[in-house]
Design an enzyme around this catalytic site. Structure first.
Site, PDB file in Angstrom:
ATOM      1  N   ARG A 171     -64.477 -54.593 -20.402  1.00  0.00           N
ATOM      2  CA  ARG A 171     -65.482 -55.517 -19.869  1.00  0.00           C
ATOM      3  C   ARG A 171     -65.741 -56.676 -20.824  1.00  0.00           C
ATOM      4  NH1 ARG A 171     -68.935 -50.842 -17.762  1.00  0.00           N
ATOM      5  NH2 ARG A 171     -70.522 -51.094 -19.349  1.00  0.00           N
ATOM      6  N   ARG A 247     -76.630 -41.388 -18.830  1.00  0.00           N
ATOM      7  CA  ARG A 247     -77.364 -41.749 -20.038  1.00  0.00           C
ATOM      8  C   ARG A 247     -78.670 -42.400 -19.593  1.00  0.00           C
ATOM      9  NH1 ARG A 247     -76.129 -39.627 -24.695  1.00  0.00           N
ATOM     10  NH2 ARG A 247     -76.415 -41.526 -25.943  1.00  0.00           N
ATOM     11  N   GLU A 298     -84.269 -50.545 -28.015  1.00  0.00           N
ATOM     12  CA  GLU A 298     -83.636 -49.769 -26.944  1.00  0.00           C
ATOM     13  C   GLU A 298     -82.846 -48.602 -27.539  1.00  0.00           C
ATOM     14  OE1 GLU A 298     -82.192 -52.567 -23.993  1.00  0.00           O
ATOM     15  OE2 GLU A 298     -80.616 -51.157 -23.471  1.00  0.00           O
ATOM     16  N   TYR A 346     -71.522 -47.721 -12.128  1.00  0.00           N
ATOM     17  CA  TYR A 346     -72.214 -48.852 -12.741  1.00  0.00           C
ATOM     18  C   TYR A 346     -71.910 -50.080 -11.875  1.00  0.00           C
ATOM     19  CZ  TYR A 346     -73.927 -52.537 -15.553  1.00  0.00           C
ATOM     20  OH  TYR A 346     -74.655 -53.633 -15.947  1.00  0.00           O
ATOM     21  N   ASP A 348     -72.934 -54.181 -11.268  1.00  0.00           N
ATOM     22  CA  ASP A 348     -73.722 -55.374 -11.562  1.00  0.00           C
ATOM     23  C   ASP A 348     -74.436 -55.818 -10.286  1.00  0.00           C
ATOM     24  OD1 ASP A 348     -73.534 -55.941 -14.292  1.00  0.00           O
ATOM     25  OD2 ASP A 348     -71.485 -56.717 -14.072  1.00  0.00           O
TER      26      ASP A 348
HETATM   27  P1  FAD Z   1     -81.763 -49.310  -8.032  1.00  0.00           P
HETATM   28  O1  FAD Z   1     -82.193 -50.600  -8.600  1.00  0.00           O
HETATM   29  O2  FAD Z   1     -81.720 -48.120  -8.925  1.00  0.00           O
HETATM   30  O3  FAD Z   1     -82.718 -48.980  -6.783  1.00  0.00           O
HETATM   31  C1  FAD Z   1     -82.800 -47.692  -6.200  1.00  0.00           C
HETATM   32  C2  FAD Z   1     -84.234 -47.483  -5.762  1.00  0.00           C
HETATM   33  O4  FAD Z   1     -84.325 -46.258  -5.022  1.00  0.00           O
HETATM   34  C3  FAD Z   1     -85.199 -47.325  -6.935  1.00  0.00           C
HETATM   35  O5  FAD Z   1     -86.266 -48.242  -6.801  1.00  0.00           O
HETATM   36  C4  FAD Z   1     -85.685 -45.893  -6.842  1.00  0.00           C
HETATM   37  O6  FAD Z   1     -87.024 -45.726  -7.270  1.00  0.00           O
HETATM   38  C5  FAD Z   1     -85.536 -45.601  -5.353  1.00  0.00           C
HETATM   39  N1  FAD Z   1     -85.374 -44.176  -5.040  1.00  0.00           N
HETATM   40  C6  FAD Z   1     -84.458 -43.328  -5.574  1.00  0.00           C
HETATM   41  N2  FAD Z   1     -84.587 -42.110  -5.037  1.00  0.00           N
HETATM   42  C7  FAD Z   1     -85.595 -42.179  -4.130  1.00  0.00           C
HETATM   43  C8  FAD Z   1     -86.208 -41.226  -3.251  1.00  0.00           C
HETATM   44  N3  FAD Z   1     -85.763 -39.959  -3.181  1.00  0.00           N
HETATM   45  N4  FAD Z   1     -87.230 -41.627  -2.477  1.00  0.00           N
HETATM   46  C9  FAD Z   1     -87.678 -42.917  -2.532  1.00  0.00           C
HETATM   47  N5  FAD Z   1     -87.132 -43.862  -3.350  1.00  0.00           N
HETATM   48  C10 FAD Z   1     -86.111 -43.489  -4.123  1.00  0.00           C
HETATM   49  N6  FAD Z   1     -76.636 -56.096 -13.498  1.00  0.00           N
HETATM   50  C11 FAD Z   1     -76.360 -57.408 -13.678  1.00  0.00           C
HETATM   51  O7  FAD Z   1     -75.788 -58.046 -12.796  1.00  0.00           O
HETATM   52  N7  FAD Z   1     -76.705 -58.043 -14.847  1.00  0.00           N
HETATM   53  C12 FAD Z   1     -77.343 -57.409 -15.876  1.00  0.00           C
HETATM   54  O8  FAD Z   1     -77.625 -58.010 -16.912  1.00  0.00           O
HETATM   55  C13 FAD Z   1     -77.648 -56.020 -15.696  1.00  0.00           C
HETATM   56  N8  FAD Z   1     -78.267 -55.347 -16.675  1.00  0.00           N
HETATM   57  C14 FAD Z   1     -78.481 -54.021 -16.524  1.00  0.00           C
HETATM   58  C15 FAD Z   1     -79.054 -53.334 -17.581  1.00  0.00           C
HETATM   59  C16 FAD Z   1     -79.265 -51.974 -17.495  1.00  0.00           C
HETATM   60  C17 FAD Z   1     -79.906 -51.254 -18.638  1.00  0.00           C
HETATM   61  C18 FAD Z   1     -78.836 -51.278 -16.322  1.00  0.00           C
HETATM   62  C19 FAD Z   1     -78.970 -49.788 -16.240  1.00  0.00           C
HETATM   63  C20 FAD Z   1     -78.291 -51.969 -15.255  1.00  0.00           C
HETATM   64  C21 FAD Z   1     -78.104 -53.337 -15.333  1.00  0.00           C
HETATM   65  N9  FAD Z   1     -77.567 -54.073 -14.275  1.00  0.00           N
HETATM   66  C22 FAD Z   1     -77.277 -55.393 -14.464  1.00  0.00           C
HETATM   67  C23 FAD Z   1     -77.271 -53.434 -12.973  1.00  0.00           C
HETATM   68  C24 FAD Z   1     -78.457 -53.479 -11.966  1.00  0.00           C
HETATM   69  O9  FAD Z   1     -79.553 -52.786 -12.500  1.00  0.00           O
HETATM   70  C25 FAD Z   1     -78.000 -52.872 -10.630  1.00  0.00           C
HETATM   71  O10 FAD Z   1     -76.977 -53.670 -10.079  1.00  0.00           O
HETATM   72  C26 FAD Z   1     -79.086 -52.728  -9.556  1.00  0.00           C
HETATM   73  O11 FAD Z   1     -80.258 -52.154 -10.059  1.00  0.00           O
HETATM   74  C27 FAD Z   1     -78.596 -51.871  -8.413  1.00  0.00           C
HETATM   75  O12 FAD Z   1     -79.538 -51.836  -7.359  1.00  0.00           O
HETATM   76  P2  FAD Z   1     -79.669 -50.551  -6.429  1.00  0.00           P
HETATM   77  O13 FAD Z   1     -80.618 -50.928  -5.355  1.00  0.00           O
HETATM   78  O14 FAD Z   1     -78.338 -50.030  -6.054  1.00  0.00           O
HETATM   79  O15 FAD Z   1     -80.318 -49.424  -7.373  1.00  0.00           O
HETATM   80  N1  UDP Z   2     -70.274 -52.532 -27.046  1.00  0.00           N
HETATM   81  C1  UDP Z   2     -70.204 -52.355 -28.405  1.00  0.00           C
HETATM   82  N2  UDP Z   2     -70.900 -53.203 -29.213  1.00  0.00           N
HETATM   83  C2  UDP Z   2     -71.676 -54.189 -28.743  1.00  0.00           C
HETATM   84  C3  UDP Z   2     -71.750 -54.369 -27.339  1.00  0.00           C
HETATM   85  C4  UDP Z   2     -71.035 -53.520 -26.518  1.00  0.00           C
HETATM   86  O1  UDP Z   2     -69.542 -51.450 -28.885  1.00  0.00           O
HETATM   87  O2  UDP Z   2     -72.302 -54.910 -29.549  1.00  0.00           O
HETATM   88  C5  UDP Z   2     -69.517 -51.589 -26.186  1.00  0.00           C
HETATM   89  C6  UDP Z   2     -70.402 -50.443 -25.656  1.00  0.00           C
HETATM   90  O3  UDP Z   2     -69.647 -49.251 -25.651  1.00  0.00           O
HETATM   91  C7  UDP Z   2     -70.733 -50.888 -24.254  1.00  0.00           C
HETATM   92  C8  UDP Z   2     -69.448 -51.635 -23.856  1.00  0.00           C
HETATM   93  O4  UDP Z   2     -68.995 -52.258 -25.064  1.00  0.00           O
HETATM   94  O5  UDP Z   2     -71.012 -49.805 -23.404  1.00  0.00           O
HETATM   95  C9  UDP Z   2     -69.635 -52.667 -22.766  1.00  0.00           C
HETATM   96  O6  UDP Z   2     -70.556 -53.663 -23.210  1.00  0.00           O
HETATM   97  P1  UDP Z   2     -71.597 -54.304 -22.252  1.00  0.00           P
HETATM   98  O7  UDP Z   2     -72.331 -55.348 -22.971  1.00  0.00           O
HETATM   99  O8  UDP Z   2     -70.917 -54.619 -20.957  1.00  0.00           O
HETATM  100  O9  UDP Z   2     -72.578 -53.068 -22.086  1.00  0.00           O
HETATM  101  P2  UDP Z   2     -73.622 -52.686 -20.977  1.00  0.00           P
HETATM  102  O10 UDP Z   2     -73.984 -53.905 -20.184  1.00  0.00           O
HETATM  103  O11 UDP Z   2     -72.909 -51.642 -20.220  1.00  0.00           O
HETATM  104  O12 UDP Z   2     -74.766 -52.163 -21.780  1.00  0.00           O
END
Ligand code: FAD
Ligand code: UDP
Length: 378
Positions: A171, A247, A298, A346, A348
């Site tokens: 990625r 995780r 974090e 996962y 986006d």
């Molecule tokens: P979710 O957002 O998880 O929505 C699911 C919903 O269902 C939740 O509100 C939950 O409460 C509800 N739910 C679950 N079970 C039940 C139940 N039984 N009854 C009622 N409600 C329920 N994407 C990007 O493009 N850019 C980023 O920078 C980015 N950063 C991220 C950073 C992190 C740490 C993480 C984990 C993800 C990131 N993402 C990012 C991805 C992004 O979060 C997801 O694409 C998005 O949240 C997916 O939407 P979803 O609706 O599928 O799931």
């Molecule tokens: N990663 C790393 N060092 C960094 C940033 C990312 O080793 O400073 C690795 C880490 O294993 C991570 C992966 O590269 O899960 C992908 O990075 P990304 O920024 O896409 O992570 P995410 O959005 O999944 O947190």
């Protein structure tokens, strides 16, 4: 038809909107007290800073239709993610670029020189990298791997990089110029009033009723013609076959007067710093001005039954269990599993929206015959 959507995240909202616009009667149940899923944003009452409650979210895509879609519901402000990392007592630029390489090796190389130099550092005996470690050593060699990837990845995933698939590192690019934009997509930005405001607007349609603080109940589904379920796949089956591994993240919030770190995201590459990164949220809204600051340290760890699932682990063991749940889901009638939790991937945000639009299209064409998975979770 009467359609039930479980979850008011992006998946639920986008599918719900499209079906409501086509004349269906849509009910959304959401267990949390807010819409937006993990993209949820809210203003910190003390500082006024817009906070990304479940981790920082930056919108980036090459999909013009998805970009038009989000801009139809919210103004997107220009935003480039310029990530820094602290390692070996210095601050470097990520993703690895010419500045990172020159600073790390104390050199002043031009692009072609740096490329040739990194090739001498890389382990060229690795022809088909399978693991994260092999991919890193083939791409940049051991020194850069140890400084930027090894410790961070052990903290993030809780296992050795030699046990993780190469795809995780694929990625991230390595650049032989000074471009430090973390993403390479054509369209990038940040919603002016946050993601929750955008998702509220997507859900704001006469054909949609949203019930917050409402847990999905399988019996309640009987009154609907079809269900779209964006909760955890294993949760739908009461975890009967076991739990799919995730995780989770712990966020340690702290406030600061002024500018804490001068950037939105500071990673920590070394394993002895217990957190993976610090995010300073006012830098995600550079068009705003705030005296106070809100930061989050974090920490990543294994997800327990009461934790929020963030990153699906998807190793061999989890994939075998996933296959069993897929079988169960395919035997279930009237339910389509969607989104990051429903398909255990996962995703986006742009991919989530693209899949949600496509899923709604399949329902509009096939109605009750819509399969358990429009997009395969494997
Ligand atoms: P979710 O957002 O998880 O929505 C699911 C919903 O269902 C939740 O509100 C939950 O409460 C509800 N739910 C679950 N079970 C039940 C139940 N039984 N009854 C009622 N409600 C329920 N994407 C990007 O493009 N850019 C980023 O920078 C980015 N950063 C991220 C950073 C992190 C740490 C993480 C984990 C993800 C990131 N993402 C990012 C991805 C992004 O979060 C997801 O694409 C998005 O949240 C997916 O939407 P979803 O609706 O599928 O799931
Ligand atoms: N990663 C790393 N060092 C960094 C940033 C990312 O080793 O400073 C690795 C880490 O294993 C991570 C992966 O590269 O899960 C992908 O990075 P990304 O920024 O896409 O992570 P995410 O959005 O999944 O947190």
């Amino acid at each position: 038809m009467k359609v039930l959507l479980v979850g008011a995240g992006l998946s639920g909202a986008v599918i719900g909107r499209k079906l409501a616009e086509a004349g269906h009667e849509v009910t959304v149940v959401e267990r949390r007290s807010h819409v937006g899923g993990n993209c949820h944003t809210e203003r910190d009452p003390e500082t006024g800073v817009m906070v990304h409650v479940y981790g920082p979210h930056i919108f980036h895509t090459d999909d013009a239709e998805v970009w038009d879609y989000v801009n139809g519901f919210e103004t997107f402000m220009p935003f480039k993610n310029r990530v820094k990392t602290t390692s070996q007592g210095q601050v470097f630029s990520l993703p690895i670029n010419l500045h990172t390489i020159n600073q790390f090796y104390g050199k002043t190389m031009r692009p072609d020189e740096a490329k040739a130099f990194i090739e001498t550092q890389a382990d060229t005996t690795i022809t088909d990298p399978q693991t994260f470690e092999e991919q890193a050593q083939r791409l940049v060699g051991n020194d850069l791997y140890e400084a930027f990837f090894k410790g961070y990845t052990i903290k993030q995933w809780g296992i050795q990089p030699s046990e993780l698939p190469a795809s995780i590192l694929k990625r991230l690019p390595v650049r032989f110029n000074y471009d430090d934009n973390y993403f390479f997509h054509k369209y990038q930005g940040m919603p002016e009033n946050g993601y929750t405001a955008m998702i509220e607007r997507i859900l704001d349609h006469d054909g949609i009723t949203v019930h917050l603080n409402t847990e999905f109940d399988r019996d309640a589904a009987a009154g609907f013609d079809h269900v779209f379920y964006s909760g955890p796949l294993d949760g739908y089956f009461d975890f009967e076959l076991g739990r799919l591994g995730y995780r989770t993240l712990d966020f340690e919030k702290f406030n600061f007067e002024g500018d804490y770190q001068g950037c939105a995201v500071m990673n920590y590459g070394e394993v002895d710093v217990p957190y993976t990164r610090i995010t300073e949220h006012k830098h995600f809204s550079p068009w705003e001005s705030h005296e106070g600051s809100v930061c989050y340290r974090e920490f990543s760890r294994d997800c327990g039954p009461d934790d929020i699932p963030y990153y699906p682990i998807r190793q061999v063991k989890e994939k075998a269990l996933l296959a069993e749940y897929i079988k169960r889901a395919e035997e279930t009638r009237g339910v389509t599993f969607v989104g990051r939790l429903g398909t255990y991937r996962y995703l986006d945000m742009d991919v989530t929206i693209r899949e949600a639009l496509d899923t709604a299209d399949v329902f509009l064409a096939q109605g009750k015959q819509t399969p358990a998975f429009v997009i395969s979770p494997l």
